[in-house]
Design a protein around this motif. Structure first.
Motif, PDB file in Angstrom:
ATOM      1  N   ASN A   1     120.756 113.866  13.330  1.00 30.49           N
ATOM      2  CA  ASN A   1     119.742 114.569  12.549  1.00 30.49           C
ATOM      3  C   ASN A   1     120.332 115.735  11.795  1.00 30.49           C
ATOM      4  N   SER A   2     121.246 116.455  12.440  1.00 28.00           N
ATOM      5  CA  SER A   2     121.850 117.622  11.809  1.00 28.00           C
ATOM      6  C   SER A   2     122.672 117.216  10.603  1.00 28.00           C
ATOM      7  N   MET A   3     123.386 116.105  10.729  1.00 27.69           N
ATOM      8  CA  MET A   3     124.215 115.645   9.619  1.00 27.69           C
ATOM      9  C   MET A   3     123.365 115.177   8.452  1.00 27.69           C
ATOM     10  N   GLY A   4     122.134 114.729   8.742  1.00 29.50           N
ATOM     11  CA  GLY A   4     121.298 114.192   7.685  1.00 29.50           C
ATOM     12  C   GLY A   4     120.323 115.178   7.089  1.00 29.50           C
ATOM     13  N   VAL A   5     120.398 116.457   7.477  1.00 27.34           N
ATOM     14  CA  VAL A   5     119.477 117.461   6.950  1.00 27.34           C
ATOM     15  C   VAL A   5     119.618 117.557   5.443  1.00 27.34           C
ATOM     16  N   TYR A   6     120.847 117.668   4.948  1.00 26.39           N
ATOM     17  CA  TYR A   6     121.108 117.721   3.522  1.00 26.39           C
ATOM     18  C   TYR A   6     121.974 116.516   3.152  1.00 26.39           C
ATOM     19  N   ALA A   7     121.333 115.490   2.619  1.00 30.70           N
ATOM     20  CA  ALA A   7     122.062 114.274   2.280  1.00 30.70           C
ATOM     21  C   ALA A   7     122.957 114.486   1.064  1.00 30.70           C
ATOM     22  N   GLU A   8     122.638 115.488   0.246  1.00 23.61           N
ATOM     23  CA  GLU A   8     123.414 115.767  -0.957  1.00 23.61           C
ATOM     24  C   GLU A   8     123.926 117.198  -0.907  1.00 23.61           C
ATOM     25  N   THR A   9     125.124 117.401  -1.393  1.00 17.82           N
ATOM     26  CA  THR A   9     125.674 118.752  -1.450  1.00 17.82           C
ATOM     27  C   THR A   9     125.031 119.507  -2.601  1.00 17.82           C
ATOM     28  N   ASP A  10     125.182 120.829  -2.586  1.00 20.76           N
ATOM     29  CA  ASP A  10     124.638 121.635  -3.676  1.00 20.76           C
ATOM     30  C   ASP A  10     125.272 121.255  -5.010  1.00 20.76           C
ATOM     31  N   GLU A  11     126.563 120.937  -4.975  1.00 20.55           N
ATOM     32  CA  GLU A  11     127.252 120.549  -6.205  1.00 20.55           C
ATOM     33  C   GLU A  11     126.705 119.237  -6.755  1.00 20.55           C
ATOM     34  N   GLN A  12     126.451 118.286  -5.870  1.00 23.13           N
ATOM     35  CA  GLN A  12     125.883 117.010  -6.306  1.00 23.13           C
ATOM     36  C   GLN A  12     124.488 117.194  -6.896  1.00 23.13           C
ATOM     37  N   LEU A  13     123.706 118.065  -6.270  1.00 25.26           N
ATOM     38  CA  LEU A  13     122.368 118.337  -6.786  1.00 25.26           C
ATOM     39  C   LEU A  13     122.437 118.958  -8.178  1.00 25.26           C
TER      40      LEU A  13
END
Length: 227
Positions: free
Chosen positions: A29-41
């Motif tokens: 769950n922790s790994m999936g909190v942010y599926a995309e990095t800020d740079e990707q967003l």
């Protein structure tokens, strides 16, 4: 070994496995909190606010993301519901960047993207005689305004702030004098007036509810929750 002792061993082994299972679940769950990095967003036309965790569409509704900036003119809406209807239709048709939970922000969310290059206006900068200014506070204090059903926040940017009063590195090609809808309605109902939703004027950073007979078209942004 009798059946009773075998049962005790099985139960003990099960208990030993439980913490490991919970740890694995928590890690996934922790790994999936942010599926995309800020740079990707950012590259996809979205921006995650590090303070609120909200993800904003970098372009105003009606503009298109080119991969590096926002192109075109924003759409104007006569009321915030029209902007939400537009987003609802977009969400049904696949959304933006495969996300279909875009919405018009609340006023308490919209004011968080204000950015005043000269800081917030202080009481001493209000153009009133000193005696009248005293009803607002001391000259060194910030001029504050209450949110609907909420706390007080800085009311407006100090004079000379760069327009628009937000970070154009995050929100490029934003109209310098643009007024933007929120989805928050005003709790106040003075006699003879009808308030619509609250807006933020990114010319000055000022925010207020809109009176029906002085209403004009305004722009809108889209936001979504990151989780």
């Amino acid at each position: 070994m009798n059946l009773f002792n075998q049962s005790k061993i099985i139960l003990k082994r099960s208990k030993d496995l439980i913490p490991a299972c919970f740890l694995l679940l928590f890690s996934a769950n922790s790994m999936g909190v942010y599926a995309e990095t800020d740079e990707q967003l950012m590259q996809s036309g979205q921006s995650r606010d590090p303070e609120t965790g909200l993800i904003w569409m970098r372009c105003s509704i009606g503009q298109s993301w080119t991969g590096s900036t926002c192109k075109g003119d924003p759409l104007e809406f006569n009321k915030w519901e029209d902007a939400q209807d537009y987003l609802d239709q977009m969400n049904k048709n696949g959304g933006f960047e495969s996300k279909n939970n875009w919405r018009v922000p609340k006023i308490k969310e919209l004011i968080t993207i204000r950015n005043c290059s000269t800081g917030w206006r202080k009481i001493g900068q209000i153009q009133l005689p000193e005696q009248e200014r005293r009803q607002y506070g001391q000259d060194h204090e910030l001029e504050m305004k209450k949110l609907p059903y909420g706390q007080k926040v800085p009311k407006i940017c100090a004079d000379g702030s760069t327009r628009p009063t937000l970070d154009t590195n995050i929100f490029p090609n934003t109209p310098p004098d643009g007024k933007y809808w929120s989805s928050s309605l005003s709790p106040w109902k003075p006699i003879g007036y009808k308030y619509k939703a609250w807006k933020v004027n990114f010319k000055t950073g000022f925010f207020a509810p809109t009176i029906n007979y002085t209403d004009d078209g305004s722009f809108s942004r889209a936001v979504r929750n990151s989780r």
